[in-house]
Write a protein that holds these residues in place. Sequence first.
Motif, PDB file in Angstrom:
ATOM      1  N   GLU A 173       9.484  29.356 -13.286  1.00 54.02           N
ATOM      2  CA  GLU A 173       9.048  28.315 -14.198  1.00 54.02           C
ATOM      3  C   GLU A 173       7.698  27.763 -13.781  1.00 54.02           C
ATOM      4  O   GLU A 173       6.914  27.316 -14.604  1.00 54.02           O
ATOM      5  CB  GLU A 173      10.099  27.195 -14.161  1.00 54.02           C
ATOM      6  CG  GLU A 173      10.011  26.223 -15.273  1.00 54.02           C
ATOM      7  CD  GLU A 173      11.116  25.189 -15.163  1.00 54.02           C
ATOM      8  OE1 GLU A 173      11.121  24.279 -15.969  1.00 54.02           O
ATOM      9  OE2 GLU A 173      11.964  25.291 -14.253  1.00 54.02           O
ATOM     10  N   ASN A 205       4.983  23.389 -19.522  1.00 56.28           N
ATOM     11  CA  ASN A 205       6.205  22.663 -19.203  1.00 56.28           C
ATOM     12  C   ASN A 205       6.866  21.983 -20.400  1.00 56.28           C
ATOM     13  O   ASN A 205       7.869  21.310 -20.258  1.00 56.28           O
ATOM     14  CB  ASN A 205       5.877  21.638 -18.108  1.00 56.28           C
ATOM     15  CG  ASN A 205       7.115  21.139 -17.416  1.00 56.28           C
ATOM     16  OD1 ASN A 205       8.200  21.654 -17.631  1.00 56.28           O
ATOM     17  ND2 ASN A 205       6.958  20.110 -16.614  1.00 56.28           N
ATOM     18  N   SER A 229       9.291  21.839 -22.657  1.00 53.50           N
ATOM     19  CA  SER A 229      10.460  22.651 -22.961  1.00 53.50           C
ATOM     20  C   SER A 229      10.907  22.475 -24.410  1.00 53.50           C
ATOM     21  O   SER A 229      11.728  23.221 -24.896  1.00 53.50           O
ATOM     22  CB  SER A 229      11.593  22.358 -21.996  1.00 53.50           C
ATOM     23  OG  SER A 229      11.691  20.978 -21.792  1.00 53.50           O
ATOM     24  N   TRP A 276       7.608  28.303 -21.489  1.00 55.35           N
ATOM     25  CA  TRP A 276       8.922  28.313 -20.850  1.00 55.35           C
ATOM     26  C   TRP A 276      10.021  28.387 -21.916  1.00 55.35           C
ATOM     27  O   TRP A 276      11.042  29.031 -21.743  1.00 55.35           O
ATOM     28  CB  TRP A 276       9.047  27.069 -19.965  1.00 55.35           C
ATOM     29  CG  TRP A 276      10.410  26.771 -19.432  1.00 55.35           C
ATOM     30  CD1 TRP A 276      11.134  25.645 -19.658  1.00 55.35           C
ATOM     31  CD2 TRP A 276      11.205  27.585 -18.555  1.00 55.35           C
ATOM     32  NE1 TRP A 276      12.333  25.717 -18.991  1.00 55.35           N
ATOM     33  CE2 TRP A 276      12.402  26.898 -18.306  1.00 55.35           C
ATOM     34  CE3 TRP A 276      11.018  28.837 -17.969  1.00 55.35           C
ATOM     35  CZ2 TRP A 276      13.421  27.395 -17.495  1.00 55.35           C
ATOM     36  CZ3 TRP A 276      12.038  29.349 -17.164  1.00 55.35           C
ATOM     37  CH2 TRP A 276      13.217  28.629 -16.927  1.00 55.35           C
ATOM     38  N   THR A 305      14.856  33.333  -8.738  1.00 54.82           N
ATOM     39  CA  THR A 305      14.018  32.273  -9.303  1.00 54.82           C
ATOM     40  C   THR A 305      13.102  31.688  -8.241  1.00 54.82           C
ATOM     41  O   THR A 305      13.276  31.921  -7.039  1.00 54.82           O
ATOM     42  CB  THR A 305      14.867  31.112  -9.869  1.00 54.82           C
ATOM     43  OG1 THR A 305      15.473  30.426  -8.765  1.00 54.82           O
ATOM     44  CG2 THR A 305      15.954  31.600 -10.807  1.00 54.82           C
ATOM     45  N   THR A 338      15.320  25.892 -11.537  1.00 59.03           N
ATOM     46  CA  THR A 338      15.205  26.947 -12.555  1.00 59.03           C
ATOM     47  C   THR A 338      16.529  27.675 -12.704  1.00 59.03           C
ATOM     48  O   THR A 338      16.984  27.953 -13.818  1.00 59.03           O
ATOM     49  CB  THR A 338      14.094  27.954 -12.183  1.00 59.03           C
ATOM     50  OG1 THR A 338      12.899  27.254 -11.919  1.00 59.03           O
ATOM     51  CG2 THR A 338      13.856  28.952 -13.301  1.00 59.03           C
TER      52      THR A 338
END
Length: 407
Positions: free
Chosen positions: A65, A70, A72, A97, A126, A131
Motif C-alpha cells: 500500500e 491513499n 481509499s 489503492w 505485504t 495492509t
Amino acid sequence: MGNFASPVACSLVVVASLCLLNFLIVVPHYFYKMTPVENIPQNTKESPVTGSPSIQAPMVVVVCEAALNNGSHQSLVNNATTVKDIEKYVDLLRESWTRQLEQLNSMLKTLLYFSKSDKWRIIVMTDTVSTFNKVIKLTHTFPERHRQRLELQHEKVWFPDKYPGIKEHWRPCVWAKQFLAEALPHEDSVVYFDTDVVFLGPAEEVWSLLRSMKTGQAVSLAPEPQYILDNPKRPYAGRAGLNTGVIIANLTRLRQLPGGGLGSAILREGSFYPLPRHDQDALNHFLMNKPHLVQEVTSRWNFAPSSCFSSAPSCPDCVSAGILVLHGADMSFYRNVERKFLTMYNAVKWLKLDENPSVLLNNVTLQLSHKDSWTPYFPCSNYTNINLALTQGLSHASSLHDHPSII
Ligand SMILES: *[C@@H]1O[C@H](CO)[C@@H](O)[C@H](O)[C@H]1NC(C)=O
Ligand SMILES: *[C@@H]1O[C@H](CO)[C@@H](O)[C@H](O)[C@H]1NC(C)=O
Ligand SMILES: *[C@@H]1O[C@H](CO)[C@@H](O)[C@H](O)[C@H]1NC(C)=O
Ligand SMILES: *[C@@H]1O[C@H](CO)[C@@H](O)[C@H](O)[C@H]1NC(C)=O
Ligand SMILES: *[C@@H]1O[C@H](CO)[C@@H](O)[C@H](O)[C@H]1NC(C)=O
C-alpha cells in the motif's frame, strides 16, 4: 422511425468517437498491422487436478500500500472526455489503492467460484500488517462457507539489504515476486499471481504445471508478445518475451541459483541495470540465455491483451480448454484497451458467489457478441474464437451445475 433514429444514431456516433479517442490516446502501440490469429481447436485435456494442491504448494500474492494513492474511497469512474482527462485518469489508476483492492476482491471471488478445492492456502505478502488486515477484511464480505475455504497466511515482503530503493523501484513492491525463494525458505514450490488477474476456470489446474516441469526447469511462464513489437527492442527470453503476472515456481530449484534465489541471481548478474528496468525486463534479460530453466506455457495460463497480437505464439488450448487466467495487464480491467476484457471483468466484479453459472454464461455470451459489432481495432478483434476461449470455463461450470451427475 426516421425521426426517432437520428438522435440515437447521433449519440452513438459521439460515444463511438469518444471511445476511439480514448483508445487512440491510451494505447497507440496497438496500431500495429495485425493478421487474424488462427487457433485450431485441439483436444489437449490435462489430467484433472483434484483436491487442494495449494496446501502443498501455496498460492502467493503480493499487496503493498505504501506510496500508493491513499484515497481509499476515490471513485474510479472513467468520465474522461479530453486528452488531459484521460491522462489524469490513467495516473489515478496507476496509483490507486482502490483499484488494487477491487482487483484482489475479484480475483479471490473467481478463485472460489470456479474452483472445487475445499481449501486454499494463500500467502499474502505485504509491506505492513495493516495492509494484511485490509485483505482479511475484504474476505469478510464473502459468504461464510466460501470464506472458510480461504486460509490466508501473512508474510512480509523480502528485499536484499544491498539494494535500498528496490522496494519502491518502478511501483511499490513489484520486485518482491522475484525474491520468493529467499522470502519463503520453508516452501518447496509456489504459484504466484499478480492481483490484476481473474480466473475463468478452476485455478487448481495451474498446479498441474508444477508437475509437468522437467528436471532442471525451475519456473513456468507464459509469453509477453509486447516485446516483439517494442521499438527500441528490450532483451527478451522465450519465443516472444515472458510475462511475470503468473509465475509457477519450484523454489527448491531456484535456491540452487547463484545467490540462493531468482532475484538474487538476477542482481548478481547485473540484470537490474540499466535503470529504470522493471522486474519483468530484468527477468527476461536474465533468462535470455538460460532457456533450460523455463517451461514456457501457452497464454491460456496468463492471457493479457497482448496475447491477441498476431505476433503472439499460437494458443490452441486457449480455445479447446478455455482461457484459465485472464490478466488485466497495464490496467486493462479499468480502461478501454480491449472491450472484451472489460466485459469479462465487469461480469465477475459484480458476481455473487452463489450465482448460477448458466445465467452468468448467457449474460456474458450476449454481451460478448454485442462487442463483435464494434470497430475491429481492439487487440482481440481478429482473434479467432475469442468468445469461446473466454467462456469455456463458464460453459463447463454450467454443465456441471445443471447435470451434476455427469462428472
Ligand atoms: C482486423 O481485421 C480488419 C479487417 O481485415 C482490419 O481492418 C483491422 O485493422 C484488424 N484489426 C486489428 C486490431 O488488427
Ligand atoms: C493513509 O491514510 C490514513 C488515514 O487517512 C493514514 O493513517 C495512513 O497512514 C495513510 N497511509 C499511507 C500509506 O499514506
Ligand atoms: C470525473 O469524476 C471525478 C470523480 O468522480 C470528478 O472529480 C471529476 O470532476 C469528473 N470530471 C469530469 C470531466 O466530469
Ligand atoms: C521441486 O524440485 C525439487 C528438487 O528437484 C524436487 O525434489 C521437488 O519434488 C520439486 N517440487 C515439485 C512440486 O515438483
Ligand atoms: C447482465 O449483465 C449486466 C451487466 O453486467 C447486468 O447489468 C445485468 O443485471 C446482468 N443480468 C443478469 C440477468 O445477470
